[in-house]
Design a protein around this motif. Structure first.
Motif, mmCIF file in Angstrom:
data_model
loop_
_atom_site.group_PDB
_atom_site.id
_atom_site.type_symbol
_atom_site.label_atom_id
_atom_site.label_comp_id
_atom_site.label_asym_id
_atom_site.label_seq_id
_atom_site.Cartn_x
_atom_site.Cartn_y
_atom_site.Cartn_z
ATOM 1 N N MET A 8 13.505 -32.131 -88.824
ATOM 2 C CA MET A 8 13.239 -33.028 -87.712
ATOM 3 C C MET A 8 14.219 -34.201 -87.739
ATOM 4 N N ILE A 9 14.658 -34.599 -86.547
ATOM 5 C CA ILE A 9 15.584 -35.734 -86.475
ATOM 6 C C ILE A 9 14.764 -37.022 -86.336
ATOM 7 N N LYS A 10 15.039 -37.932 -87.213
ATOM 8 C CA LYS A 10 14.323 -39.203 -87.151
ATOM 9 C C LYS A 10 15.089 -40.151 -86.212
ATOM 10 N N VAL A 11 14.398 -40.659 -85.185
ATOM 11 C CA VAL A 11 15.040 -41.591 -84.266
ATOM 12 C C VAL A 11 14.698 -43.009 -84.705
ATOM 13 N N PHE A 12 15.697 -43.802 -84.869
ATOM 14 C CA PHE A 12 15.409 -45.211 -85.181
ATOM 15 C C PHE A 12 16.243 -46.102 -84.263
ATOM 16 N N LYS A 13 15.818 -47.360 -84.183
ATOM 17 C CA LYS A 13 16.496 -48.283 -83.271
ATOM 18 C C LYS A 13 17.447 -49.179 -84.038
ATOM 19 N N MET A 14 18.467 -49.623 -83.345
ATOM 20 C CA MET A 14 19.318 -50.636 -83.958
ATOM 21 C C MET A 14 19.909 -51.561 -82.908
ATOM 22 N N LEU A 15 20.222 -52.754 -83.346
ATOM 23 C CA LEU A 15 20.782 -53.745 -82.433
ATOM 24 C C LEU A 15 22.305 -53.631 -82.399
ATOM 25 N N CYS B 27 16.435 -61.129 -78.350
ATOM 26 C CA CYS B 27 17.807 -61.631 -78.224
ATOM 27 C C CYS B 27 18.537 -60.940 -77.077
ATOM 28 N N SER B 28 18.310 -59.631 -76.978
ATOM 29 C CA SER B 28 18.976 -58.842 -75.941
ATOM 30 C C SER B 28 18.497 -59.277 -74.563
ATOM 31 N N ARG B 29 17.202 -59.582 -74.466
ATOM 32 C CA ARG B 29 16.612 -60.020 -73.207
ATOM 33 C C ARG B 29 17.215 -61.349 -72.744
ATOM 34 N N ILE B 30 17.377 -62.303 -73.640
ATOM 35 C CA ILE B 30 17.776 -63.654 -73.193
ATOM 36 C C ILE B 30 19.284 -63.891 -73.228
ATOM 37 N N CYS B 31 20.067 -62.978 -73.735
ATOM 38 C CA CYS B 31 21.517 -63.219 -73.852
ATOM 39 C C CYS B 31 22.104 -63.562 -72.490
ATOM 40 N N PRO B 32 22.771 -64.723 -72.359
ATOM 41 C CA PRO B 32 23.281 -65.117 -71.045
ATOM 42 C C PRO B 32 24.304 -64.142 -70.460
ATOM 43 N N LEU B 33 24.988 -63.394 -71.342
ATOM 44 C CA LEU B 33 26.073 -62.533 -70.872
ATOM 45 C C LEU B 33 25.750 -61.043 -70.994
ATOM 46 N N GLY B 34 24.665 -60.711 -71.653
ATOM 47 C CA GLY B 34 24.307 -59.298 -71.819
ATOM 48 C C GLY B 34 25.091 -58.616 -72.922
ATOM 49 N N ALA B 35 25.283 -59.320 -74.033
ATOM 50 C CA ALA B 35 26.123 -58.785 -75.112
ATOM 51 C C ALA B 35 25.334 -58.023 -76.167
ATOM 52 N N LEU B 36 24.007 -58.010 -76.041
ATOM 53 C CA LEU B 36 23.192 -57.395 -77.091
ATOM 54 C C LEU B 36 22.345 -56.285 -76.503
ATOM 55 N N GLU B 37 22.223 -55.211 -77.271
ATOM 56 C CA GLU B 37 21.457 -54.082 -76.774
ATOM 57 C C GLU B 37 20.745 -53.394 -77.943
ATOM 58 N N VAL B 38 19.444 -53.115 -77.760
ATOM 59 C CA VAL B 38 18.727 -52.331 -78.763
ATOM 60 C C VAL B 38 18.861 -50.869 -78.356
ATOM 61 N N LYS B 39 19.465 -50.093 -79.226
ATOM 62 C CA LYS B 39 19.748 -48.693 -78.898
ATOM 63 C C LYS B 39 19.015 -47.761 -79.837
ATOM 64 N N ASN B 40 18.670 -46.607 -79.316
ATOM 65 C CA ASN B 40 18.142 -45.557 -80.185
ATOM 66 C C ASN B 40 19.312 -44.891 -80.902
ATOM 67 N N ALA B 41 19.142 -44.693 -82.174
ATOM 68 C CA ALA B 41 20.170 -43.992 -82.929
ATOM 69 C C ALA B 41 19.502 -42.846 -83.669
ATOM 70 N N GLU B 42 20.294 -41.829 -83.955
ATOM 71 C CA GLU B 42 19.702 -40.677 -84.627
ATOM 72 C C GLU B 42 20.098 -40.665 -86.085
#
Lengths: 65, 397
Positions: free
Chosen positions: A1-8, A50-65
């Motif tokens: 099984m592939i474990k999905v985890f999040k990262m910034l 942090c991703s929500r409030i970033c004035p420029l949109g430089a941060l993203e929480v992504k799913n990684a495998e």
């Protein structure tokens, strides 16, 4: 099984290294070092504030495998 | 860099510089460390200050980009309320050139005998038996320990140092104003006026500002509440839309971003061996977002309280609490408390209400140029405000 985890993900080409994200991080996981932003993946809980409030949109929480 | 100072100051902004000057003038050893390679850059600020800044420092014309003698409040429907000083033509404030201003304040500290190191960053606190005793500093590729009787945390909105000392400095998402600003040129503005644009469509739970930087040049920026911010609705999106409508021919010569706290100050701004000042203590004004003067005032106060406590041989929280008590009882402290509550009321107002408030009068001569006076005057023209908002009367007494 592939474990999905999040990262910034920090988009360095978008980041204005203003530190707004550092001030809202509940875990103290972000650090503005001179002219670049770093995240400590051990401390980060991927809450996305942090991703929500970033004035420029430089941060993203992504799913990684 | 020495391995021991009386006072170590984290951050070379206006708060840190004023603290360094006060400590050095008291004859004690002190050091300012600044993580950036240059003091004052990059700017993260709209650079506006009230004329009361002259109580804290002798103003030098070369720090000033623009002298301000009035303001405009623009309602969501576009109606303009002009705010003028009671004595026409009087200066009510300035738009600073922070790159020069910050540097000169640090020079003043250095000239008084304070050490300064740039591109030197605190990476953690040294704590012994619960007392802050110094900081670990990364400088020029080396990691060094610097001890101090007192550390002054002046590290701005990020406020990491106090956090390392066990104080929660996290700004709630709803209470960070997330900001973007352009330095624009080739725009038609009145160089003596600062303008504020209000409205949910313009800047939800915040405002857009045009702060004059001189002839045909201005800081054009926006702050919105963190909770109103999301993908496609970021401050930059709102600001770009505003500029397309109002300043389509202007040229952007600088992009700045930033965060300003609009929360209550930290519950306590001292600990054993530690004093927290300015933005790091969450002392920016919850309505205007202004923080320069508050940082300078608390920096200076922190420096003098630190010097007194070191001379008396007691740097405990119990001794340093004098600093916390004094700023809270000051005009600034009372103003912050009031403005926090007033902000809580005004961010809930719908655009129609804001329109009717601004449209109730088209010109105000301000005896005192501040938010308290402005709101008091607006209430005179809008008595329904007191009826609708029961708590407002108490706040304006």
């Amino acid at each position: 099984m592939i474990k999905v985890f999040k990262m910034l993900i920090i988009k360095r080409e978008v980041c204005g290294y203003c530190g707004a994200c550092v001030s809202v991080c509940p875990e103290g996981a972000l650090e503005l070092v001179d002219a670049y932003l770093t995240v400590d993946p051990e401390t980060c809980i991927e809450c996305g504030i942090c991703s929500r409030i970033c004035p420029l949109g430089a941060l993203e929480v992504k799913n990684a495998e | 860099m020495q391995s021991k100072y009386n006072v170590l100051i984290i951050g070379g902004g206006p708060g840190g510089a004023m603290a360094g000057k006060a400590v050095a003038e008291a004859g004690l050893s002190c050091c300012i460390i600044e993580k950036r390679p240059a003091i004052g850059a990059p700017v993260r600020c709209a650079e506006g200050v009230g004329q009361e800044i002259s109580k804290l420092v002798d103003l030098d014309p070369k720090w000033i980009s623009s002298k301000i003698n009035g303001a405009q409040l623009v309602a969501p429907d576009g109606q303009v309320l002009e705010l003028n000083p009671e004595m026409a033509g009087n200066e009510v404030g300035y738009v600073l050139d922070r790159k020069i201003f910050d540097r000169e304040l640090v020079w003043k500290a250095a000239n008084a005998g304070c050490d300064v190191f740039v591109k030197s960053r605190a990476s953690s606190a040294i704590i012994k038996d619960g007392k802050v005793c110094g900081a670990i500093i990364e400088t020029g590729g080396k990691t060094v320990e610097v001890f101090a009787d007192i550390v002054i945390a002046a590290d701005g909105v990020e406020s990491k140092f106090a956090r390392w000392c066990g104080i929660d400095t996290t700004v709630p998402m709803a209470e960070i104003e997330t900001c973007v600003q352009y330095l624009m040129t080739d725009i038609d503005i009145d160089p003596g006026l600062n303008a504020f644009y209000l409205g949910r469509e313009v800047a939800p739970e915040g405002y857009i500002w045009i702060f004059s930087k001189g002839k045909r040049t201005a800081n054009v920026g926006i702050g919105i509440s963190g909770k109103m911010c999301s993908e496609g609705k970021r401050p930059k999106d709102y600001l770009d839309a505003f500029i397309a409508e109002h300043l389509p021919n202007g040229k952007i010569i600088e992009l700045m971003a930033g965060g300003v706290s609009a929360c209550k100050p930290l519950e306590c701004t001292v600990a054993d061996g530690l004093i927290i000042v300015g933005d790091a203590a969450r002392l920016s004004d919850p309505i205007t977002g202004g923080g320069i003067i508050n940082a300078m005032y608390t920096g200076k106060l922190a420096g003098s309280v630190a010097a007194e406590c070191i001379a008396a041989g007691d740097c405990s929280k119990k001794a340093l609490i004098k600093y916390d008590t004094e700023w809270r009882c000051s005009k600034m402290g009372k103003g912050l408390k009031r403005n926090y509550q007033v902000k809580e009321i005004f961010i809930k107002l719908k655009d129609e209400k804001l329109n009717s408030i601004v449209n109730s009068v088209n010109k105000l001569d301000m005896e005192i140029f501040d938010t308290k006076y402005l709101i008091r005057e607006l209430v005179k023209y809008n008595p329904w405000l007191l009826k609708d908002i029961k708590t407002l009367r108490r706040l304006l007494d």
